[in-house]
Design a protein around this motif. Structure first.
Motif, PDB file in Angstrom:
ATOM      1  N   GLN A   1     -45.983  34.039  63.448  1.00 58.89           N
ATOM      2  CA  GLN A   1     -45.261  34.955  62.602  1.00 58.89           C
ATOM      3  C   GLN A   1     -44.296  34.188  61.695  1.00 58.89           C
ATOM      4  N   ALA A   2     -44.189  34.608  60.459  1.00 55.76           N
ATOM      5  CA  ALA A   2     -43.254  33.971  59.536  1.00 55.76           C
ATOM      6  C   ALA A   2     -41.830  34.259  59.982  1.00 55.76           C
ATOM      7  N   SER A   3     -40.963  33.252  59.894  1.00 54.61           N
ATOM      8  CA  SER A   3     -39.567  33.425  60.285  1.00 54.61           C
ATOM      9  C   SER A   3     -38.877  34.371  59.313  1.00 54.61           C
ATOM     10  N   PRO A   4     -38.048  35.297  59.811  1.00 58.25           N
ATOM     11  CA  PRO A   4     -37.303  36.177  58.895  1.00 58.25           C
ATOM     12  C   PRO A   4     -36.289  35.410  58.065  1.00 58.25           C
ATOM     13  N   TYR A   5     -36.032  34.156  58.452  1.00 63.89           N
ATOM     14  CA  TYR A   5     -35.058  33.344  57.727  1.00 63.89           C
ATOM     15  C   TYR A   5     -35.719  32.327  56.812  1.00 63.89           C
ATOM     16  N   GLY A   6     -37.001  32.508  56.526  1.00 64.13           N
ATOM     17  CA  GLY A   6     -37.689  31.569  55.650  1.00 64.13           C
ATOM     18  C   GLY A   6     -37.713  30.175  56.252  1.00 64.13           C
ATOM     19  N   ASP A   7     -37.274  29.187  55.458  1.00 60.39           N
ATOM     20  CA  ASP A   7     -37.314  27.804  55.927  1.00 60.39           C
ATOM     21  C   ASP A   7     -36.009  27.359  56.581  1.00 60.39           C
ATOM     22  N   LEU A   8     -35.163  28.302  56.994  1.00 60.38           N
ATOM     23  CA  LEU A   8     -33.859  27.946  57.554  1.00 60.38           C
ATOM     24  C   LEU A   8     -33.986  27.025  58.756  1.00 60.38           C
ATOM     25  N   GLU A   9     -34.857  27.376  59.698  1.00 55.62           N
ATOM     26  CA  GLU A   9     -34.958  26.567  60.915  1.00 55.62           C
ATOM     27  C   GLU A   9     -35.462  25.154  60.614  1.00 55.62           C
ATOM     28  N   GLU A  10     -36.336  25.034  59.629  1.00 52.58           N
ATOM     29  CA  GLU A  10     -36.804  23.709  59.228  1.00 52.58           C
ATOM     30  C   GLU A  10     -35.662  22.890  58.635  1.00 52.58           C
ATOM     31  N   VAL A  11     -34.851  23.529  57.782  1.00 54.84           N
ATOM     32  CA  VAL A  11     -33.722  22.830  57.164  1.00 54.84           C
ATOM     33  C   VAL A  11     -32.709  22.413  58.227  1.00 54.84           C
ATOM     34  N   LEU A  12     -32.410  23.294  59.163  1.00 47.55           N
ATOM     35  CA  LEU A  12     -31.459  22.971  60.225  1.00 47.55           C
ATOM     36  C   LEU A  12     -31.960  21.814  61.082  1.00 47.55           C
ATOM     37  N   ALA A  13     -33.237  21.849  61.424  1.00 50.50           N
ATOM     38  CA  ALA A  13     -33.795  20.793  62.275  1.00 50.50           C
ATOM     39  C   ALA A  13     -33.713  19.429  61.590  1.00 50.50           C
ATOM     40  N   ARG A  14     -33.942  19.397  60.284  1.00 47.14           N
ATOM     41  CA  ARG A  14     -33.864  18.128  59.551  1.00 47.14           C
ATOM     42  C   ARG A  14     -32.443  17.587  59.498  1.00 47.14           C
ATOM     43  N   ALA A  15     -31.470  18.492  59.350  1.00 38.72           N
ATOM     44  CA  ALA A  15     -30.094  18.055  59.119  1.00 38.72           C
ATOM     45  C   ALA A  15     -29.297  17.832  60.402  1.00 38.72           C
ATOM     46  N   ALA A  16     -29.709  18.409  61.510  1.00 39.75           N
ATOM     47  CA  ALA A  16     -28.883  18.418  62.716  1.00 39.75           C
ATOM     48  C   ALA A  16     -28.743  17.042  63.352  1.00 39.75           C
ATOM     49  N   THR A  17     -27.623  16.861  64.028  1.00 39.83           N
ATOM     50  CA  THR A  17     -27.407  15.674  64.842  1.00 39.83           C
ATOM     51  C   THR A  17     -28.194  15.816  66.142  1.00 39.83           C
ATOM     52  N   ALA A  18     -28.122  14.794  66.987  1.00 38.29           N
ATOM     53  CA  ALA A  18     -28.860  14.821  68.257  1.00 38.29           C
ATOM     54  C   ALA A  18     -28.402  15.965  69.153  1.00 38.29           C
ATOM     55  N   ASP A  19     -27.137  16.387  69.034  1.00 37.97           N
ATOM     56  CA  ASP A  19     -26.649  17.487  69.871  1.00 37.97           C
ATOM     57  C   ASP A  19     -26.711  18.838  69.140  1.00 37.97           C
TER      58      ASP A  19
ATOM     59  N   LYS B   1     -21.660  36.655  58.933  1.00 38.50           N
ATOM     60  CA  LYS B   1     -22.896  37.077  59.593  1.00 38.50           C
ATOM     61  C   LYS B   1     -23.893  35.931  59.651  1.00 38.50           C
ATOM     62  N   PHE B   2     -23.969  35.151  58.595  1.00 39.72           N
ATOM     63  CA  PHE B   2     -24.884  34.016  58.568  1.00 39.72           C
ATOM     64  C   PHE B   2     -24.474  32.971  59.609  1.00 39.72           C
ATOM     65  N   GLN B   3     -23.198  32.749  59.781  1.00 40.26           N
ATOM     66  CA  GLN B   3     -22.727  31.817  60.809  1.00 40.26           C
ATOM     67  C   GLN B   3     -23.163  32.284  62.202  1.00 40.26           C
ATOM     68  N   GLN B   4     -23.112  33.572  62.430  1.00 41.53           N
ATOM     69  CA  GLN B   4     -23.587  34.112  63.707  1.00 41.53           C
ATOM     70  C   GLN B   4     -25.069  33.801  63.905  1.00 41.53           C
ATOM     71  N   THR B   5     -25.849  33.908  62.845  1.00 43.56           N
ATOM     72  CA  THR B   5     -27.276  33.580  62.919  1.00 43.56           C
ATOM     73  C   THR B   5     -27.484  32.129  63.338  1.00 43.56           C
ATOM     74  N   ILE B   6     -26.696  31.217  62.795  1.00 41.52           N
ATOM     75  CA  ILE B   6     -26.811  29.799  63.144  1.00 41.52           C
ATOM     76  C   ILE B   6     -26.570  29.607  64.643  1.00 41.52           C
ATOM     77  N   LEU B   7     -25.565  30.274  65.175  1.00 39.13           N
ATOM     78  CA  LEU B   7     -25.282  30.182  66.612  1.00 39.13           C
ATOM     79  C   LEU B   7     -26.438  30.738  67.431  1.00 39.13           C
ATOM     80  N   GLN B   8     -27.004  31.855  66.992  1.00 38.54           N
ATOM     81  CA  GLN B   8     -28.099  32.463  67.736  1.00 38.54           C
ATOM     82  C   GLN B   8     -29.352  31.602  67.705  1.00 38.54           C
ATOM     83  N   LEU B   9     -29.493  30.771  66.706  1.00 38.64           N
ATOM     84  CA  LEU B   9     -30.611  29.837  66.643  1.00 38.64           C
ATOM     85  C   LEU B   9     -30.360  28.584  67.484  1.00 38.64           C
ATOM     86  N   GLY B  10     -29.199  28.500  68.109  1.00 38.95           N
ATOM     87  CA  GLY B  10     -28.917  27.409  69.041  1.00 38.95           C
ATOM     88  C   GLY B  10     -28.270  26.182  68.417  1.00 38.95           C
ATOM     89  N   TYR B  11     -27.642  26.342  67.246  1.00 42.17           N
ATOM     90  CA  TYR B  11     -26.995  25.210  66.584  1.00 42.17           C
ATOM     91  C   TYR B  11     -25.476  25.384  66.574  1.00 42.17           C
TER      92      TYR B  11
END
Length: 370
Positions: free
Chosen positions: A86-104, A194-204
């Motif tokens: 299924q396509a993510s409701p956030y588009g490419d957000l999770e891909e962008v977060l995964a690329r930018a995130a630190t190890a933790d 609200k967007f910040q809450q989404t980031i937390l719910q995605l585990g970042y």
């Protein structure tokens, strides 16, 4: 004569007996084979019939064999189809977060619109502060996600930075400057929340920074490992865990956990409970209740290190970030922050003894800085 009769009778009986005995023996063999291999029996019978029976018998047995084969195929469950992605409701957000995130799984985030991405505007000053900063602060740009609010801002971001995300919204034109406490300003602030809450719910985990915050040194060293939320202060009273400090949501670190996600749910609900107030005021109104109910540990950041125009740090040897808070209007922010960067460039170019002697001070008063 008699002998011939006897001889002739024997000859006529023997073939019949042989045929009966042979057919019986074949039937027994077939039945035995069927009981031993039920899955194959009808097919094998059909093959045998082809060689030994009539065309009608062959057709009948083949029909029976086909029916048995189909029944067997139904009985054996077919493998389940592969799940449809299924396509993510956030588009490419999770891909962008995964690329930018630190190890933790921590990202730095800022949010911009087209007015702030024009040449010489706030985004240029923001990047310059990293590039002229000390202690390797420029490396933190690798973990920065720029959230854009309109197509022009997204296109501008892609020209200068690898981690851009277009937050699609409806009902508000985000291209122009939003004046403090206007309807569009409140929509933008609560949408950001609200967007910040989404980031937390995605585990970042995230460190959110307004684009009018200048980064001179790494601020993470001043964020306590025991804090669920670390927020900058308009006015810092001296105790980082005193709820009497006045928060500023323009520089905010939050760890992703159940407590902070629940905190954000209550924070969002406060938008309607305290109608007409922006998210920073609501934070201040719910902070006592939420720490009691949820056990959230809130750290207020010392303005000596995480500073702003509201309560200005004058020690350039200690300051990590400087926020153009208590300042209304894009023009006023640009004027004062350009002066801030001029002073900072002179400071970083000076000999170490001159730095330690405290010879460098901000240009005051400016339009907002004082």
């Amino acid at each position: 004569m008699k002998g011939d009769a006897v001889s002739g009778g024997s000859s006529s009986i023997s073939p019949m007996v042989s045929f009966v005995l042979g057919a019986a023996a074949a039937t027994v063999c077939v039945l035995f084979f069927m009981s031993a291999s039920p899955g194959r029996s009808l097919v094998d019978i059909a093959a045998w019939s082809h060689n030994n029976g009539t065309a009608t018998q062959h057709h009948h047995l083949r029909s029976v064999a086909d029916a048995a084969h189909n029944a067997t195929a139904v009985a054996v469950a077919a493998p389940a189809p592969a799940p449809v992605q299924q396509a993510s409701p956030y588009g490419d957000l999770e891909e962008v977060l995964a690329r930018a995130a630190t190890a933790d799984r921590t990202v730095i985030m800022t949010q911009i619109n087209a007015a702030w991405t024009k040449p010489g505007s706030l985004l240029d000053l923001f990047f310059e502060s990293f590039r002229t900063g000390e202690g390797g602060v420029a490396r933190l740009l690798d973990h920065l996600v720029i959230v854009t609010m309109d197509p022009a801002a997204y296109a501008g971001c892609q020209l200068v930075h690898p981690h851009c995300y277009f937050l699609r919204t409806t009902g508000v034109d985000y291209r122009g400057e939003k004046f403090f406490m206007s309807k569009d300003y409140l929509e933008m602030m609560w949408g950001r929340n609200k967007f910040q809450q989404t980031i937390l719910q995605l585990g970042y985990n995230f460190l959110f920074t307004d684009v009018d915050v200048m980064w001179f040194r790494d601020p993470f060293k001043h964020i306590s490992m025991g804090a669920d939320i670390a927020i900058s202060s308009d006015v810092f009273m001296g105790d980082p865990y005193s709820l009497g400090n006045f928060p500023n949501g323009g520089f905010l670190f939050v760890r992703s956990c159940n407590k902070t996600i629940e905190f954000y749910r209550h924070w969002q609900a406060g938008r309607y409970r305290f109608f007409g107030k922006h998210e920073q005021d609501v934070f201040n109104l719910i902070k006592h209740d939420m720490t009691d109910r949820l056990g959230v540990a809130i750290q207020f950041l010392d303005t000596t290190y995480i500073s702003g125009f509201c309560q200005l740090s004058r020690d350039l040897n200690k300051i990590c970030t400087l926020h153009a808070n208590c300042c209304v209007g894009l023009g006023a922010k640009l004027h004062d922050l350009r002066n801030v960067l001029d002073v900072w460039r002179n400071y970083t170019a000076a000999p170490v003894p001159d730095k330690r002697a405290g010879k460098f001070q901000w240009k005051v008063p400016g339009i907002c800085i004082h």
